[in-house]
Design a protein around this motif. Structure first.
Motif, PDB file in Angstrom:
ATOM      1  N   VAL A  11       0.842  -1.195   0.000  1.00 17.36           N
ATOM      2  CA  VAL A  11       0.000   0.000   0.000  1.00 17.36           C
ATOM      3  C   VAL A  11       0.880   1.249   0.000  1.00 17.36           C
ATOM      4  O   VAL A  11       1.975   1.253   0.553  1.00 17.36           O
ATOM      5  CB  VAL A  11      -0.975   0.023   1.203  1.00 17.36           C
ATOM      6  CG1 VAL A  11      -1.937  -1.171   1.147  1.00 17.36           C
ATOM      7  CG2 VAL A  11      -0.245   0.048   2.526  1.00 17.36           C
ATOM      8  N   ALA A  12       0.376   2.291  -0.616  1.00 17.67           N
ATOM      9  CA  ALA A  12       1.117   3.548  -0.692  1.00 17.67           C
ATOM     10  C   ALA A  12       1.124   4.280   0.643  1.00 17.67           C
ATOM     11  O   ALA A  12       2.098   4.957   0.977  1.00 17.67           O
ATOM     12  CB  ALA A  12       0.526   4.441  -1.778  1.00 17.67           C
ATOM     13  N   ASN A  13       0.046   4.145   1.409  1.00 17.91           N
ATOM     14  CA  ASN A  13      -0.077   4.878   2.662  1.00 17.91           C
ATOM     15  C   ASN A  13      -0.714   3.954   3.702  1.00 17.91           C
ATOM     16  O   ASN A  13      -1.922   3.681   3.635  1.00 17.91           O
ATOM     17  CB  ASN A  13      -0.924   6.136   2.443  1.00 17.91           C
ATOM     18  CG  ASN A  13      -1.001   7.014   3.662  1.00 17.91           C
ATOM     19  OD1 ASN A  13      -1.329   6.563   4.757  1.00 17.91           O
ATOM     20  ND2 ASN A  13      -0.709   8.296   3.474  1.00 17.91           N
ATOM     21  N   VAL A  14       0.074   3.472   4.642  1.00 17.43           N
ATOM     22  CA  VAL A  14      -0.402   2.514   5.639  1.00 17.43           C
ATOM     23  C   VAL A  14      -1.544   3.101   6.469  1.00 17.43           C
ATOM     24  O   VAL A  14      -2.553   2.430   6.717  1.00 17.43           O
ATOM     25  CB  VAL A  14       0.756   2.026   6.543  1.00 17.43           C
ATOM     26  CG1 VAL A  14       0.233   1.176   7.695  1.00 17.43           C
ATOM     27  CG2 VAL A  14       1.778   1.248   5.734  1.00 17.43           C
ATOM     28  N   GLU A  15      -1.419   4.338   6.875  1.00 18.11           N
ATOM     29  CA  GLU A  15      -2.443   4.958   7.725  1.00 18.11           C
ATOM     30  C   GLU A  15      -3.784   5.070   7.001  1.00 18.11           C
ATOM     31  O   GLU A  15      -4.830   4.686   7.535  1.00 18.11           O
ATOM     32  CB  GLU A  15      -1.977   6.338   8.193  1.00 18.11           C
ATOM     33  CG  GLU A  15      -2.927   6.996   9.173  1.00 18.11           C
ATOM     34  CD  GLU A  15      -2.406   8.343   9.686  1.00 18.11           C
ATOM     35  OE1 GLU A  15      -3.263   9.176  10.034  1.00 18.11           O
ATOM     36  OE2 GLU A  15      -1.182   8.537   9.744  1.00 18.11           O
ATOM     37  N   LYS A  16      -3.773   5.580   5.760  1.00 16.50           N
ATOM     38  CA  LYS A  16      -5.019   5.722   5.000  1.00 16.50           C
ATOM     39  C   LYS A  16      -5.622   4.354   4.685  1.00 16.50           C
ATOM     40  O   LYS A  16      -6.840   4.174   4.741  1.00 16.50           O
ATOM     41  CB  LYS A  16      -4.775   6.497   3.705  1.00 16.50           C
ATOM     42  CG  LYS A  16      -4.620   7.976   3.917  1.00 16.50           C
ATOM     43  CD  LYS A  16      -4.490   8.705   2.603  1.00 16.50           C
ATOM     44  CE  LYS A  16      -4.356  10.194   2.856  1.00 16.50           C
ATOM     45  NZ  LYS A  16      -4.220  10.966   1.625  1.00 16.50           N
ATOM     46  N   SER A  17      -4.773   3.387   4.350  1.00 17.49           N
ATOM     47  CA  SER A  17      -5.274   2.045   4.053  1.00 17.49           C
ATOM     48  C   SER A  17      -5.854   1.387   5.298  1.00 17.49           C
ATOM     49  O   SER A  17      -6.866   0.682   5.221  1.00 17.49           O
ATOM     50  CB  SER A  17      -4.163   1.182   3.457  1.00 17.49           C
ATOM     51  OG  SER A  17      -3.831   1.661   2.170  1.00 17.49           O
ATOM     52  N   THR A  18      -5.237   1.624   6.456  1.00 15.16           N
ATOM     53  CA  THR A  18      -5.769   1.093   7.709  1.00 15.16           C
ATOM     54  C   THR A  18      -7.167   1.649   7.953  1.00 15.16           C
ATOM     55  O   THR A  18      -8.096   0.902   8.289  1.00 15.16           O
ATOM     56  CB  THR A  18      -4.830   1.441   8.885  1.00 15.16           C
ATOM     57  OG1 THR A  18      -3.565   0.813   8.664  1.00 15.16           O
ATOM     58  CG2 THR A  18      -5.403   0.984  10.216  1.00 15.16           C
ATOM     59  N   MET A  49      -2.473  -8.041   5.892  1.00 17.94           N
ATOM     60  CA  MET A  49      -1.338  -7.231   6.327  1.00 17.94           C
ATOM     61  C   MET A  49      -1.110  -6.147   5.278  1.00 17.94           C
ATOM     62  O   MET A  49      -0.890  -6.442   4.096  1.00 17.94           O
ATOM     63  CB  MET A  49      -0.077  -8.098   6.464  1.00 17.94           C
ATOM     64  CG  MET A  49      -0.226  -9.261   7.443  1.00 17.94           C
ATOM     65  SD  MET A  49      -0.556  -8.752   9.134  1.00 17.94           S
ATOM     66  CE  MET A  49       0.962  -7.889   9.526  1.00 17.94           C
ATOM     67  N   LEU A  50      -1.204  -4.902   5.698  1.00 14.34           N
ATOM     68  CA  LEU A  50      -0.977  -3.757   4.816  1.00 14.34           C
ATOM     69  C   LEU A  50       0.461  -3.304   5.008  1.00 14.34           C
ATOM     70  O   LEU A  50       0.830  -2.841   6.083  1.00 14.34           O
ATOM     71  CB  LEU A  50      -1.957  -2.637   5.176  1.00 14.34           C
ATOM     72  CG  LEU A  50      -3.437  -3.027   5.175  1.00 14.34           C
ATOM     73  CD1 LEU A  50      -4.283  -1.907   5.758  1.00 14.34           C
ATOM     74  CD2 LEU A  50      -3.892  -3.406   3.775  1.00 14.34           C
ATOM     75  N   LEU A  51       1.284  -3.457   3.977  1.00 19.12           N
ATOM     76  CA  LEU A  51       2.718  -3.170   4.077  1.00 19.12           C
ATOM     77  C   LEU A  51       3.079  -1.999   3.175  1.00 19.12           C
ATOM     78  O   LEU A  51       2.707  -1.991   1.994  1.00 19.12           O
ATOM     79  CB  LEU A  51       3.540  -4.393   3.658  1.00 19.12           C
ATOM     80  CG  LEU A  51       3.157  -5.746   4.263  1.00 19.12           C
ATOM     81  CD1 LEU A  51       4.044  -6.844   3.702  1.00 19.12           C
ATOM     82  CD2 LEU A  51       3.232  -5.707   5.771  1.00 19.12           C
ATOM     83  N   ASN A  52       3.834  -1.023   3.725  1.00 14.63           N
ATOM     84  CA  ASN A  52       4.285   0.052   2.839  1.00 14.63           C
ATOM     85  C   ASN A  52       5.227  -0.546   1.799  1.00 14.63           C
ATOM     86  O   ASN A  52       5.758  -1.643   1.958  1.00 14.63           O
ATOM     87  CB  ASN A  52       4.893   1.229   3.611  1.00 14.63           C
ATOM     88  CG  ASN A  52       6.229   0.932   4.254  1.00 14.63           C
ATOM     89  OD1 ASN A  52       7.012   0.098   3.808  1.00 14.63           O
ATOM     90  ND2 ASN A  52       6.522   1.633   5.340  1.00 14.63           N
ATOM     91  N   HIS A  53       5.403   0.145   0.699  1.00 15.64           N
ATOM     92  CA  HIS A  53       6.156  -0.399  -0.436  1.00 15.64           C
ATOM     93  C   HIS A  53       7.585  -0.795  -0.059  1.00 15.64           C
ATOM     94  O   HIS A  53       8.065  -1.849  -0.497  1.00 15.64           O
ATOM     95  CB  HIS A  53       6.155   0.594  -1.595  1.00 15.64           C
ATOM     96  CG  HIS A  53       4.842   0.640  -2.310  1.00 15.64           C
ATOM     97  ND1 HIS A  53       4.744   0.803  -3.668  1.00 15.64           N
ATOM     98  CD2 HIS A  53       3.558   0.533  -1.866  1.00 15.64           C
ATOM     99  CE1 HIS A  53       3.474   0.791  -4.028  1.00 15.64           C
ATOM    100  NE2 HIS A  53       2.738   0.646  -2.948  1.00 15.64           N
TER     101      HIS A  53
END
Length: 132
Positions: A11-18, A49-53
């Motif tokens: 994901v590009a942005n962990v906070e926004k995706s969360t 699991m949302l991982l930054n690039h």
């Protein structure tokens, strides 16, 4: 022992995706979350699991991250309790910056219903329901 499934999405942005996944009904497990990754729990057996690039790239051993806005890498299917719950999940995603579409497969909705739901980065989930 029951099997658990952990889907890892870049994901590009962990906070926004969360925030997006929380609005879909996932809960964040802060014990397994940090600035690089967010553990999003659907139930005891299914986590995303949302991982930054930068962090996601560490697992690829020379490969590059697919641009899932243009190329499909995987379709992650999971079941919901009924067709209306599937529709609600799709509408919720769309209302919060994602999108969805329905693939007509010639099966009556009373028997099976599913959607293709894209998150903020284009990763695809397939909420579905089947009469069993």
């Amino acid at each position: 022992m029951n099997t658990m499934v952990f889907v890892n999405f870049p994901v590009a942005n962990v906070e926004k995706s969360t925030e997006f996944y929380q609005k879909l009904g996932f809960k964040q497990n802060k014990e397994f979350s940090n600035d690089d990754a967010s553990a999003m729990v659907w139930d005891d057996h299914f986590w995303i699991m949302l991982l930054n690039h930068e962090f996601y790239q560490k697992f690829l051993s020379g490969k590059t991250i697919a641009d899932v806005q243009k190329t499909s890498g995987a379709l992650i299917a999971f079941s919901l309790e009924n067709a209306q719950a599937v529709k609600d999940f799709g509408e919720n995603a769309k209302a919060n910056g994602g999108n969805y579409h329905h693939v007509e497969m010639g099966i009556p909705e009373e028997q099976m219903y599913g959607l293709e739901v894209q998150d903020l980065d284009g990763n695809t989930l397939e909420p579905s329901w089947m009469a069993v």
